[in-house]
Design an enzyme around this catalytic site. Structure first.
Site, PDB file in Angstrom:
ATOM      1  N   TRP B 362       0.831  -1.212   0.000  1.00 37.79           N
ATOM      2  CA  TRP B 362       0.000   0.000   0.000  1.00 37.79           C
ATOM      3  C   TRP B 362       0.862   1.257   0.000  1.00 37.79           C
ATOM      4  O   TRP B 362       0.366   2.346  -0.261  1.00 37.79           O
ATOM      5  CB  TRP B 362      -0.923   0.009   1.218  1.00 37.79           C
ATOM      6  CG  TRP B 362      -0.203   0.258   2.531  1.00 37.79           C
ATOM      7  CD1 TRP B 362       0.917  -0.360   2.987  1.00 37.79           C
ATOM      8  CD2 TRP B 362      -0.557   1.220   3.528  1.00 37.79           C
ATOM      9  NE1 TRP B 362       1.272   0.134   4.216  1.00 37.79           N
ATOM     10  CE2 TRP B 362       0.389   1.099   4.575  1.00 37.79           C
ATOM     11  CE3 TRP B 362      -1.588   2.143   3.662  1.00 37.79           C
ATOM     12  CZ2 TRP B 362       0.329   1.884   5.732  1.00 37.79           C
ATOM     13  CZ3 TRP B 362      -1.644   2.920   4.816  1.00 37.79           C
ATOM     14  CH2 TRP B 362      -0.686   2.789   5.831  1.00 37.79           C
ATOM     15  N   ASP B 363       2.138   1.104   0.312  1.00 34.70           N
ATOM     16  CA  ASP B 363       3.063   2.239   0.274  1.00 34.70           C
ATOM     17  C   ASP B 363       2.877   3.033  -1.016  1.00 34.70           C
ATOM     18  O   ASP B 363       2.955   4.250  -1.023  1.00 34.70           O
ATOM     19  CB  ASP B 363       4.517   1.747   0.330  1.00 34.70           C
ATOM     20  CG  ASP B 363       4.823   0.845   1.509  1.00 34.70           C
ATOM     21  OD1 ASP B 363       3.918   0.090   1.920  1.00 34.70           O
ATOM     22  OD2 ASP B 363       5.964   0.876   2.004  1.00 34.70           O
ATOM     23  N   GLU B 490       0.963  -2.060  12.514  1.00 31.77           N
ATOM     24  CA  GLU B 490       1.235  -3.500  12.589  1.00 31.77           C
ATOM     25  C   GLU B 490       1.622  -3.962  13.985  1.00 31.77           C
ATOM     26  O   GLU B 490       1.947  -5.125  14.179  1.00 31.77           O
ATOM     27  CB  GLU B 490       2.304  -3.878  11.565  1.00 31.77           C
ATOM     28  CG  GLU B 490       1.807  -3.680  10.144  1.00 31.77           C
ATOM     29  CD  GLU B 490       2.807  -4.116   9.084  1.00 31.77           C
ATOM     30  OE1 GLU B 490       3.991  -4.260   9.402  1.00 31.77           O
ATOM     31  OE2 GLU B 490       2.385  -4.303   7.927  1.00 31.77           O
ATOM     32  N   LYS B 602       3.266   0.992  15.936  1.00 27.99           N
ATOM     33  CA  LYS B 602       4.484   1.020  15.128  1.00 27.99           C
ATOM     34  C   LYS B 602       4.517   2.297  14.286  1.00 27.99           C
ATOM     35  O   LYS B 602       5.583   2.758  13.909  1.00 27.99           O
ATOM     36  CB  LYS B 602       4.465  -0.224  14.229  1.00 27.99           C
ATOM     37  CG  LYS B 602       5.711  -0.508  13.440  1.00 27.99           C
ATOM     38  CD  LYS B 602       5.509  -1.784  12.613  1.00 27.99           C
ATOM     39  CE  LYS B 602       6.691  -2.094  11.714  1.00 27.99           C
ATOM     40  NZ  LYS B 602       6.326  -3.116  10.702  1.00 27.99           N
ATOM     41  N   GLN B 603       3.321   2.823  13.984  1.00 23.28           N
ATOM     42  CA  GLN B 603       3.237   3.865  12.967  1.00 23.28           C
ATOM     43  C   GLN B 603       1.890   4.570  13.033  1.00 23.28           C
ATOM     44  O   GLN B 603       0.991   4.160  13.750  1.00 23.28           O
ATOM     45  CB  GLN B 603       3.378   3.221  11.598  1.00 23.28           C
ATOM     46  CG  GLN B 603       2.261   2.219  11.279  1.00 23.28           C
ATOM     47  CD  GLN B 603       2.731   1.126  10.347  1.00 23.28           C
ATOM     48  OE1 GLN B 603       2.963   0.013  10.783  1.00 23.28           O
ATOM     49  NE2 GLN B 603       2.904   1.452   9.084  1.00 23.28           N
TER      50      GLN B 603
END
Lengths: 770, 770
Positions: B362-363, B490, B602-603
């Site tokens: 998906w980046d 994640e 994580k993000q």
């Protein structure tokens, strides 16, 4: 469903040999003694179609290890698998009649019978064979795996020429060229190792005596498989080695109508039990002693052992022959499967097949333990000792899982290390810790065996309790929550506040605190020793009490049911109406995430808590929970039906209780799960016993107090079972309108019957109650 | 942190060669053209310590496949991995000075410089080498991977003897004996295949021309790696083959002070692009044409291509040289990495290394697409065409996942099949479907390219929208819920109602319904065709609207924040205070379940929704969400800092915005994640551009309306960037107290500046606003 064998009360028996059912028959006719397991394969071998046989010999707890390779690695995933090895086939006896090899699938077979009697423990086969060229012979064999000596098995193989005299050759073999099944798409079967796992160290080949010395590559165990043979008539003898195969060859100038009898004593000894240097000598001694005693002595010893077993363990059911046969078959196989040396346990498939790789699960504590506790308490204690032996591994595993203190038992293992390669339905099942604590509590309540508590139990219970305060936390409302675990139901994974887990953790925390308080007060020296051993902090028991008191136990106020986890009811109910029959078990037909997303249970979860923590629920609770969860449970797990049977009994659904019981009692005999060829289902087998005692007889143990509330299924005239309790042996016989309690052994025993206190004594051993 | 290279505005450059930084340098000096990727390794090879180099050559989208083997299988787990192959090393040029082999690590190196200029696209190296025996020579090389021809690269390698005349040997090689990195404990690196994956079919070896013909075993692709060489001075020539290695050998009677120049034209052609029978001829033609044009012509062509690119894409920052260098480096590498043929995409590491195996995530859509959309819209369209090419695979995957209708895009893939081997952080990220729809929406709003919608977009958006009504359901309160998915973060997996997922699904469902309604009204014929192609049920758009309207979007009334998922706030906050620095990234130091159990991200997850769905939140919402999630986010993912920078800008945390931006802009140049040696981080690179446009300039596109709300970091004098929009090119220049908008191309463009409408036109192209 047609039954596989005639409905004999004390045996399974077949009168025709069928390749289609052979794979299954091999499991059902398997022999074992808790250590050696020999599948019910033919001595002479089998040349039927591929996929209709697995000639397996197993040793409980004897394993090879192999690295677990993940396609995407992550920290602290289980690194090494252990799998029960298929060891050399030492059963082999083959036969030539003037050059024609005996083969059940060649020539003609008449008067065939194969029979396994639960009272003798001997597998017998007899037939008359006519060779393709017309030679007729009567052939019979008997086989036993000794209950008295875990390393010993014996075979008698006899042939009588019926229409000829001439050269007969009988060959006894040990074949080391065996391997385990390879894993395929079914996650429940097979190991990742292909090819032989045991490497040859050497062989002894002397007249009549063969021994194969081997070693596993990774686990490093040494194994000696040996056999000693004798033949009853004059013969010439030879021996031969062909790679991993050792043969003793007997050439007999046979006379018509004179029986030729080969007797073979076999043994397995491994370095898991003894020093490597002793193995060969021990093998020889065992076999020589057996030979000196003779086959008939072993048969007698076997029968005596079983007579004792059945005197305690027999469950009598009058009125349903299929159930009677099923429950005896199950108990016989439990006895054959259970390890009893404190270093081994009972695997999901016993020693009858390679399903689940010979691993031990919570099945032991929650399903199988009660059977042994109430019927063979000395074996129950050995099962608990096994867990103590695993405590160092459980401590190490807890560290890997970032718990600063405590011990986390593996979800599946042989020697003690975590072997589950799919953590959402493996390591995530933290309830294993509470399950073990529960079995210790049950054991203490039934036996009062304080020595176990002091030596092993207290340490286990306290170390494992710590994991709950490690994994749990207090939420914003101040409730103690346990997040990201998987409960018993493997169709729902990685949830918050699984009801079963939280309720069992609550029991566990209170039990641990009670032990600490009890020992501190009553056994200060022992307590100081144990507290030092586990570095117990003085305030820990209070922390345990607090967490237990504030434990979140999900309950839905609208439906008035206990919710399986925080989010269970917000999931969509599985579309059962549009799921074709062939799509069960769901795990073989849907991605795990698809299953997890829905309200659908593989097995009893909340319903299991209703049994184990029985007094925490009203009857109305139980009924509502049963109703709700029954509608969303597939029973794809063999652990499910027995629990549903028990709770159905309790809430008054007698027809359902009977149906679920029937499914459990004959699960393997009728192969209702379609995978008994890979091994029997030991947990369901023990669930049958629970179905009678806990189910129909309504037995519960609440804080040490034993309660009965018997019902009699309409299909039965009566049923009867016995339980060991506080050193006494109590017989419970339920018939139309009455229950008879009889103290068979011991001085005095108190319990309740439908809420009323009852006491039986040596002087007044019988109470008959309505 | 010391910067790796001097802070040049338009290049990276080093003046000493260091084995310690070599592995990293190879990534940073890598060249690519969206197809060929050549790591910045030395032509002559490298004999430094193990683990300090990876001599990789890659072709975007050229892969081998391999079965994914799970230690415990389950239904519909991804079955086959695809990994970007390390293809033959065709860069090799080695050199002997009178028998002494040139080696940077032997003898003495002086006047060394290596430089990659973002305006020339040529990697240059120059040095003076003194051999161990004292021969001195000036050596220089230039290398380019052609932007004009995706199959072509070229090398010029020159040597001038400085203190001797004598025999000089120059050898040009193609080496097929290469292999990919093997997977270890880091789940982010390596494939399961060890050993060579390309098998030799044959070789062409003629004077000056070499070609290696190979085939992949499983994916079955044919590859031709070829090179054509010439040397500028009189020589003797030979050729040799050694297994998979082809050599062109030039023996030169060298004169002191006379330069010997070898020019090598190299190419890769595979059957992913052309018929197998054409590959050899195409290779030869390409190389002959390049030779005919000459190296300098390629250099000029390269510079022209880049001049055009920078004229559109350059972001100018005055006041911070480190950032200026970082952002240009990043944009240059994005251009080098992106596939632009509609069959390939942009992988997580571009074509610079083997991290994440060359997979597309998906980046692309969420991080990288905006950069190309606003700077090279023709490439953006190609990225969207790639997704259309994957639609059949996505449909098939949806069937495997038990969705009766619709398409589910793979979490990671090369050719279109799901390759994620750990579904909780793979297939469970259903948001990929909405991410793709979002990029199509963005594309349509920026370009109005109705042809894309009709030919590709409508079908993708509708097919993917169906998955939401398939996976979601209405809960007891009538809200539409999406259970058992993983959001962007994640460190939290398999949750119910991930905010990002639900909010993006809502956007997606509404977008799909809008398209259906729009086409039905405006393009009835096209609509009929598309509806037939996807078998659209007439009531589906209304179902989509209803699900979107009733979508559950978790919000916590106490904290007044958007909850990341249903249970996020009931988890324990990670104990950051007692987590040592070396335990980050957490994924390499804690079992996934331990991480999942805690509040730790994580993000960006909710914070990413604040950007993508900007108009759905008040500024107060954004501030509270930012505050809450910043405190529990580790930024262990390289996708995180850029998003936090953008939202920090918006909510007025200017210092934080700058710090997060700095982390993103120089993430690879300063190797802040410690793994750039395995390849650049393309998403973070593009995040840098977003950090300027979306962050500091406050650009948002809301239903097609472009908004700016610029701020100027205190450290800067000004910054400037350009965007393509509706066929226009707009330059935005922000300096102290003012913003200058300048229409560089196009007739008229309207947007808002701090909420006020602004219009620039061809006749009045500049607006200066406070």
């Amino acid at each position: 469903m047609p039954h596989t064998y005639p409905l004999d009360a004390w045996c399974i028996r077949e009168t025709s040999f069928d390749t289609a059912s052979n794979f299954l028959d091999e499991t059902l006719f398997a022999l074992g003694n808790g250590y050696i397991g020999l599948r019910g394969t033919l001595e002479e071998g089998y040349g039927g179609p591929a996929g209709t046989s697995l000639d397996g010999s197993y040793l409980n707890g004897f394993y090879e290890s192999e690295p677990i390779t993940y396609p995407e690695a992550a920290f602290a995933l289980a690194k090494t698998n252990q799998f029960m090895l298929n060891v050399p086939n030492a059963k082999g006896v083959s036969l030539w009649l003037e050059g024609e090899r005996f083969d059940m699938l060649a020539g003609q077979v008449e008067n065939y019978e194969r029979k396994l009697d639960f009272r003798t423990g001997v597998l017998e086969r007899s037939l008359v064979w006519t060779s393709p060229q017309g030679r007729r012979a009567a052939i019979r064999s008997r086989r036993l795996v000794s209950f008295a000596n875990k390393h010993l098995f014996a075979i008698e193989f006899a042939v009588t020429p019926l229409n000829f005299s001439g050269k007969v050759e009988v060959l006894s073999s040990i074949d080391g060229a065996v391997k385990n099944q390879e894993a395929g798409d079914d996650p429940r079967v097979g190991s990742a190792v292909s090819g032989p796992a045991l490497h040859l160290l050497g062989a002894d080949l002397e007249p009549h005596y063969s021994a194969l010395l081997q070693r596993t590559l990774n686990s490093g165990f040494m194994l000696v498989s040996a056999a000693l043979t004798e033949v009853s008539v004059p013969h010439e003898q030879g021996a031969a080695q062909d790679g991993l195969r050792l043969e003793q060859i007997y050439m007999v100038p046979a006379q018509q109508d004179v029986e030729i009898r080969l007797t073979k004593f076999g043994s397995y000894y491994s370095s898991r039990d003894y020093a490597e240097s002793e193995l060969a000598a021990r093998s020889r001694q065992t076999l020589q002693a057996a030979q000196a005693a003779g086959f008939e002595a072993l048969v007698a010893e076997q029968a005596a052992y079983l007579a004792d077993f059945w005197a305690q363990a027999d469950v009598e059911i009058a009125g349903d022959d299929a159930l009677q046969q099923g429950i005896r078959f199950n108990q016989f196989h439990l006895l054959q499967s259970v390890g009893r040396d404190g270093r081994t346990n009972i695997s999901a498939k016993g020693v009858t097949g390679e399903g689940y790789e010979g691993h031990y699960f919570w099945d032991t504590e929650i399903y199988i333990f009660p059977f042994f506790l109430y019927n063979k308490p000395e074996i129950a204690r050995k099962l608990l000792e096994y867990r103590y032996a695993g405590l160092p591994f459980a401590r190490e595993r807890a560290r890997q899982m970032s718990h600063a203190k405590g011990a986390l038992y593996p979800w599946r293992t042989i020697a003690g290390e975590e072997c589950s390669a799919y953590f959402p339905a493996g390591t995530a099942q933290y309830h294993i810790n509470a399950d073990i604590a529960y079995s210790i509590k049950l054991y203490m309540e039934a036996t009062g065996d304080e020595s176990y508590l002091l030596q092993y139990g207290a340490e286990i219970v306290m170390e494992t309790a710590r994991i709950w305060t490690g994994i749990g936390s207090y939420n914003r409302e101040g409730r103690f929550v346990i997040n990201e675990v998987t409960g018993p139901d493997e169709y729902t994974a990685l949830v918050n506040n699984n009801y079963y887990t939280n309720a069992m953790a609550q029991m566990h925390l209170n039990f641990a605190a009670s032990i600490a308080e009890h020992l501190a007060a009553q056994q200060p020296e022992a307590f100081a020793r144990i507290a030092a051993a586990v570095q117990l902090n003085a305030n820990e028991p209070a922390e345990w009490r607090r967490a237990a008191q504030l434990m979140l136990l999900p309950y839905d106020e609208t439906l008035k049911i206990h919710e399986q986890d925080d989010s269970f009811l917000s999931r969509k109910v599985w579309d059962f109406a549009n799921t074709p029959k062939e799509n069960y078990p769901l795990l073989l037909n849907y991605h795990p995430m698809v299953i997890y997303r829905h309200q659908v249970c593989k097995q009893a979860d909340v319903v299991l808590a209703l049994l184990l923590l029985s007094d925490q629920f009203t009857l109305e609770d139980k009924k509502r929970d049963f109703d709700y969860y029954e509608a969303v449970t597939t029973h794809d797990s063999s652990l499910s039906s027995c629990i549903f049977s028990i709770i159905a009994s309790e809430v008054g659904y007698h027809d359902k209780a009977y149906e679920y019981f029937m499914e459990t009692a004959r699960l393997d005999l009728d192969d209702t799960h379609g995978n008994t060829h890979y091994g029997v289902h030991t947990a369901a087998m023990a669930g049958t016993w629970m179905g009678v005692a806990y189910g129909f007889a309504g037995m519960r143990v609440v804080e040490g107090e034993v309660r009965f509330a018997p019902t009699l299924p309409a299909q039965w005239q009566h049923y009867q079972f016995r339980i060991h309790l506080h050193g006494c042996l109590l017989q419970v016989r339920v018939s139309a309108g009455k229950t008879e309690y009889k103290l068979l052994h011991g001085d005095v025993l108190a319990f309740t019957h439908r809420g009323d206190r009852v006491e039986v004594t040596a002087s007044s051993p019988v109470k008959e109650l309505p």
